[in-house]
Scaffold this active site. Structure first.
Site, PDB file in Angstrom:
ATOM      1  N   LYS A 156      14.568  -4.612   6.230  1.00  0.00           N
ATOM      2  CA  LYS A 156      13.647  -4.285   5.136  1.00  0.00           C
ATOM      3  C   LYS A 156      14.475  -3.981   3.887  1.00  0.00           C
ATOM      4  O   LYS A 156      15.568  -3.387   3.983  1.00  0.00           O
ATOM      5  CB  LYS A 156      12.834  -3.053   5.568  1.00  0.00           C
ATOM      6  CG  LYS A 156      11.657  -2.685   4.688  1.00  0.00           C
ATOM      7  CD  LYS A 156      10.913  -1.503   5.339  1.00  0.00           C
ATOM      8  CE  LYS A 156       9.714  -1.033   4.521  1.00  0.00           C
ATOM      9  NZ  LYS A 156       9.004   0.091   5.173  1.00  0.00           N
ATOM     10  N   SER A 168       4.098  -0.796   5.268  1.00  0.00           N
ATOM     11  CA  SER A 168       4.870  -1.393   4.199  1.00  0.00           C
ATOM     12  C   SER A 168       5.942  -2.365   4.679  1.00  0.00           C
ATOM     13  O   SER A 168       6.426  -3.172   3.884  1.00  0.00           O
ATOM     14  CB  SER A 168       5.534  -0.285   3.380  1.00  0.00           C
ATOM     15  OG  SER A 168       6.456   0.439   4.179  1.00  0.00           O
ATOM     16  N   SER A 191       4.177   2.628   8.769  1.00  0.00           N
ATOM     17  CA  SER A 191       4.660   1.401   8.118  1.00  0.00           C
ATOM     18  C   SER A 191       5.336   0.387   9.030  1.00  0.00           C
ATOM     19  O   SER A 191       5.596  -0.733   8.616  1.00  0.00           O
ATOM     20  CB  SER A 191       5.618   1.743   6.983  1.00  0.00           C
ATOM     21  OG  SER A 191       4.892   2.109   5.841  1.00  0.00           O
TER      22      SER A 191
END
Lengths: 474, 488
Positions: B73, B148, B172
């Site tokens: 990420k 996310s 997330s």
């Protein structure tokens, strides 16, 4: 109407630890800008604070030196605000639970009166970056960013510029004796802000306070406060009102000038630093920090006074730990008369050090040399005039005083028979003086002693000579 | 079949046996990245990855991650690779250090292909708010993958890499894992170093990751967990051999669930699979209990999470001011405050600004007692209640979401006035720092949904064991968007 100043002082003490408060970057002073940094110091995302154990140790020692309660649960808070010298956008400090609370110092003023000054808190935090403002740009040096600080906040217990400056001086002494800070106000390793308001004597309410910044010497602390007392009194006496503002002290004009008017206080939105889980300091950790700390100036003072110095004499020696240690170590070498030692150290020797810009460690002779020398003086082996000559050679060439005295033939004649012979010779050729003395002219005695000294080429022990003369004259 | 479609465990075996090389795996992954339709990528480091892969000439039995490609990420600091957290404010920021988890994975021989998209600064749950736009679901590009950690989830679900790093502050990783039909795990807060993870809300943030089997999750946990001197909040507790839990008999078998959350789910297929799963687990000797978690505390989940996370975020992201790195402010800015305002005005989307304002407002001295401190008190109550729950139960097991992944156009970033528990219950694990695993459960019209297990702090081994038992029921190992299985 008479006014009483109400003064509180905040002092930032920069700790001399090798690395920063929350980062492993070095704290070296005077390096190439931005060379003493790691990503944490620039606020790079993902970096995290690591509490410097040594800084905590130093803070504990400061707290102890200021007679404070030590909070063994170490916690930190974030103080949030935007500024160009604050890379993370917040400073990690100890707002809610400072490591030290509720301390005091007793300050003696020039009248000998003791003032008990309360100390509200001492907390650890990190320093900001240094900014260099040029005509069309500002440069930022992050080397200073993150340097450990202990902020010491007094209670508003101070009532004069004199006591204020003595308070700062005393804290400077404490932190330098503890060797946790180099205590240089002029270089910013110790920074001092004062708050001052006036109120009618007898009133218990506080007046509007003014903050004065930029006090880069202890003398300026006093000068700025004395100026503010005068300025604020004039305003109040003319029916005006003091405005709440921040002022800076201008050394050249010897006055304070407006920096900014304080509107509503900034809301720093404090909250607990989530990356540092509260640290419980063990009793052993605190105890060992205290047990291994250097002697406090107050302890030196007591010891020096026990050895026979006056309070004033002792205090003079506390202007630096180097001096105090030098004095104490020399005194311990079997010095017979401590006042004579004090006189030479605070006289010829300190004058030489100041003239040559050297330190106590740079002196060419040993402490034992000095102890021997002082004993020669106090035991009357040489007189003070000869002493001047000997100490000069010691300072310049590092000579052993025993050798100098021998080489120059300075050693006093203290042999009774030898002096007696000289006395007899002098008396035999000074009948008039004997008559004068017997007629009650005391000055004649001095003349005779002088003649004996002359005959001995200055080497006779003058008190012994005098004693023998009096004996002969009956 | 491509070797890239395998789990870490299988891929590793193929590498050991020389059936495939790391270079072949990386080349295949690069090809899939180039053909990807989900908009999952930020900066990539494909040339370096290929270089690294070429160096891998043999893989030993013990070198489980050696030669295996992965993605991270874009909120993990990666040395030499631009890292923006999908926010314009960080455009051009190339870190000079690796996050601790990146270092550990590299040291284990894993090969970083690059960075994946996220909701801007990890604040969001839809995968639609990053500066590169919407990241979509590989099962159906008209649907969201959730956020996310959107790019990391999509790339594991679509077979590009066998695992990826995400981060989990509210859900997330665990919510997207449900929308992507894969496993997503967030261990105990403090179990893994957060050094180098761009903070959103430190007291809730956890390193978390996606993989395609429970075994892979266990292996990754063994590599990533453990104290790190660069993160004072990382635990000194011993790292266990988590994979050894998976094949032994579970001695903790008490499952609890909250009825109001199930009542809030209208989707019968999801509910049926969930209860079917519970029945299967009962057959395996598990005991299932309904636990009366006070509804007012469930109601509090959303405001508590929002206030705490926004408050911490407004402070954590105060460093993003254009002064040191990232977005260069305009020439017009003359003073330092104009300079910072300009960078922050242009650098953040309005959604982020809204969070900052909420956080700032909650922290103001005049509001702090009523908002921030009250939220913390409520957090404590929720955690105390969970600790009570864990006196009687070993696991909280609940469906992850009320539906399969929604259509992009049905997603709103507006905030609901009356939030559903079901949208926020995964945040319980963040408020209490509990380990929490999402497992794929089944499919509805070809779209995945999952189930979540939350356990006691530092009981990663048990949570994963329970996950293994679920995996044994669903048989959902390596279920990919192009050849997914059925589940239950």
């Amino acid at each position: 109407m008479n006014f009483e100043p109400v003064i509180g002082i905040e002092i930032h003490v920069q700790l001399k630890t090798k690395s920063k408060m929350f980062s492993s970057a070095p704290t070296s002073f005077g390096c190439l800008p931005n060379s003493q940094t790691i990503p944490y110091d620039l606020g790079c995302p993902g970096t995290m604070p690591l509490v410097n154990k040594e800084a905590v140790r130093y803070a504990i020692r400061i707290c102890k030196g200021l007679n404070m309660n030590i909070n063994q649960l170490v916690q930190f808070d974030r103080k949030n605000y935007f500024y160009s010298d604050l890379p993370k956008g917040f400073q990690i400090t100890q707002q809610e639970f400072p490591i030290g609370s509720d301390g005091y110092l007793d300050i003696e003023d020039s009248q000998g009166q003791i003032h008990h000054i309360g100390i509200e808190r001492a907390h650890m935090e990190e320093d900001t970056a240094k900014q260099l403002h040029l005509a069309d740009m500002t440069l930022i040096d992050y080397n200073r960013c993150g340097t450990p600080l202990v902020e010491i906040v007094s209670k508003p217990d101070i009532r004069s510029g004199e006591v204020a400056s003595k308070y700062v001086e005393m804290i400077r002494e404490i932190v330098t004796f503890l060797d946790v800070c180099d205590g240089k106000l002029e270089e910013g390793s110790m920074r001092c802000d004062v708050n001052i308001s006036l109120r009618p004597i007898g009133s218990t309410k506080f007046g509007t306070k003014v903050e004065v910044k930029n006090l880069n010497s202890i003398a300026n602390v006093r000068a700025a406060l004395d100026y503010e007392v005068k300025r604020q009194s004039e305003i109040l006496l003319s029916g005006g009102q003091v405005t709440q503002e921040t002022r800076r002290y201008d050394e050249s004009k010897k006055q304070t000038s407006l920096m900014r008017v304080k509107t509503n206080a900034v809301d720093y939105k404090y909250f607990r630093e989530p990356n540092i889980i509260p640290i419980k300091l063990s009793d052993e950790f605190v105890k060992s920090a205290i047990d291994t700390m250097h002697k406090l100036p107050s302890v030196y003072k007591k010891e020096l006074m026990d050895k026979g110095l006056t309070s004033k004499e002792a205090e003079v020696l506390l202007s630096s730990r180097e001096l105090a240690d030098y004095f104490e170590e020399t005194a311990s070498l079997n010095v017979k008369d401590i006042k004579t030692l004090w006189n030479y150290i605070m006289g010829d020797i300190i004058a030489y050090i100041n003239k040559e810009f050297i330190t106590w460690g740079d002196l060419k002779f040993t402490k034992q040399n000095l102890a021997d020398f002082v004993n020669m003086i106090s035991e009357g082996k040489i007189n003070s005039k000869q002493g001047k000559e000997v100490i000069a050679l010691m300072l310049e060439k590092g000579e052993d005083p025993n050798k100098v005295v021998k080489d120059l033939g300075l050693e006093q004649i203290s042999d009774q028979g030898e002096i007696e012979k000289l006395v007899e010779e002098v008396l035999a050729s000074n009948a008039q003086s004997i008559a004068d003395y017997k007629a009650g002219h005391d000055r004649a005695l001095g003349y005779i002693v002088g003649q004996v000294m002359k005959a001995s080429k200055g080497k006779a022990n003058p008190s012994l000579a005098k004693e023998l003369i009096l004996k002969k004259l009956g | 079949m491509s070797y890239l479609d395998l789990t870490i465990q299988q891929m590793h075996q193929a590498l050991v046996e020389g059936l495939v090389t790391s270079e072949q795996l990386v080349k295949e992954a690069i090809l899939r990245i180039k053909n990807d339709k989900t908009n999952s990528f930020e900066a990539l480091a494909l040339d370096q990855a290929l270089e690294e892969a070429k160096k891998v000439t043999s893989v030993g039995e013990e070198e489980i991650l050696k030669g295996i490609p992965f993605l991270a990420k874009d909120n993990y600091s990666t040395k030499g690779i631009e890292t923006t957290a999908s926010s314009d404010v960080l455009s051009g920021y190339v870190p000079i250090f690796d996050a601790e988890v990146i270092t550990r994975l590299k040291n284990a021989g894993a090969i970083l292909l690059g960075k994946t998209t996220l909701d801007e600064l990890a604040m969001g749950g839809t995968g639609t708010t990053g500066h590169k736009g919407v990241t979509t679901n590989p099962y159906d590009n008209s649907r969201i993958i959730g956020g996310s950690s959107c790019g990391s989830c999509a790339s594991v679900a679509s077979g590009i890499v066998p695992f990826s790093l995400g981060s989990d502050t509210g859900d997330s990783v665990r919510k997207p894992a449900s929308y992507g039909g894969i496993y997503g795990f967030k261990p105990t807060w403090g179990r893994i170093s957060r050094f180098g993870l761009f903070p959103f809300a430190c007291s809730l943030d956890t390193v978390a990751y996606f993989a395609r089997s429970v075994y892979d999750i266990a292996v990754l946990t063994e590599i990533l967990a453990g104290h790190d001197d660069k993160d004072m909040s990382s635990s000194y507790k011993e790292v266990e051999n988590y994979s050894s839990y998976l094949r032994r008999e579970n001695d903790k078998k008490k499952i609890g669930y909250f009825k109001p959350i199930l009542d809030a789910i209208d989707d019968e297929k999801i509910k049926n699979s969930y209860f079917k799963l519970l029945d299967e687990l009962k057959n395996k000797g598990y005991e299932v209990n309904q636990y009366d978690f006070p509804e007012e505390l469930l109601d509090a989940l959303y405001p508590v999470y929002m206030i705490i996370s926004c408050s911490e975020a407004t402070s954590n992201d105060a460093n993003l001011d254009g002064v040191k790195f990232g977005l260069k402010p305009s020439e017009e800015a003359k003073t330092w405050s104009e300079y910072m305002s300009d960078a922050r005005t242009r650098g953040f989307s309005s959604l982020i600004k809204r969070r900052f304002i909420i956080g700032s407002f909650s922290l103001l001295a005049e509001n702090q007692e009523e908002l921030f401190r009250r939220a913390q008190k409520a957090r404590n109550l929720i955690v105390e209640e969970m600790n009570k729950f864990f006196l009687e139960n070993d696991y909280l097991i609940l469906p992850c979401a009320k539906s399969v992944p929604p259509k992009v156009e049905d997603v709103t970033n507006k905030w609901s006035k009356k939030p559903d528990f079901i949208d926020n219950h995964l945040g319980i694990a963040n408020l209490g720092g509990f380990p929490s695993l999402t497992c794929p459960l089944g499919y509805e019209n070809g779209l995945p949904y999952g189930v979540n297990i939350t356990g006691r702090q530092y009981q990663e081994g048990y949570v994963l064991k329970c996950g293994q038992d679920i995996e044994d029921v669903t048989k959902l190992v390596n279920s990919l968007c192009f050849n997914h299985k059925e589940g239950i």
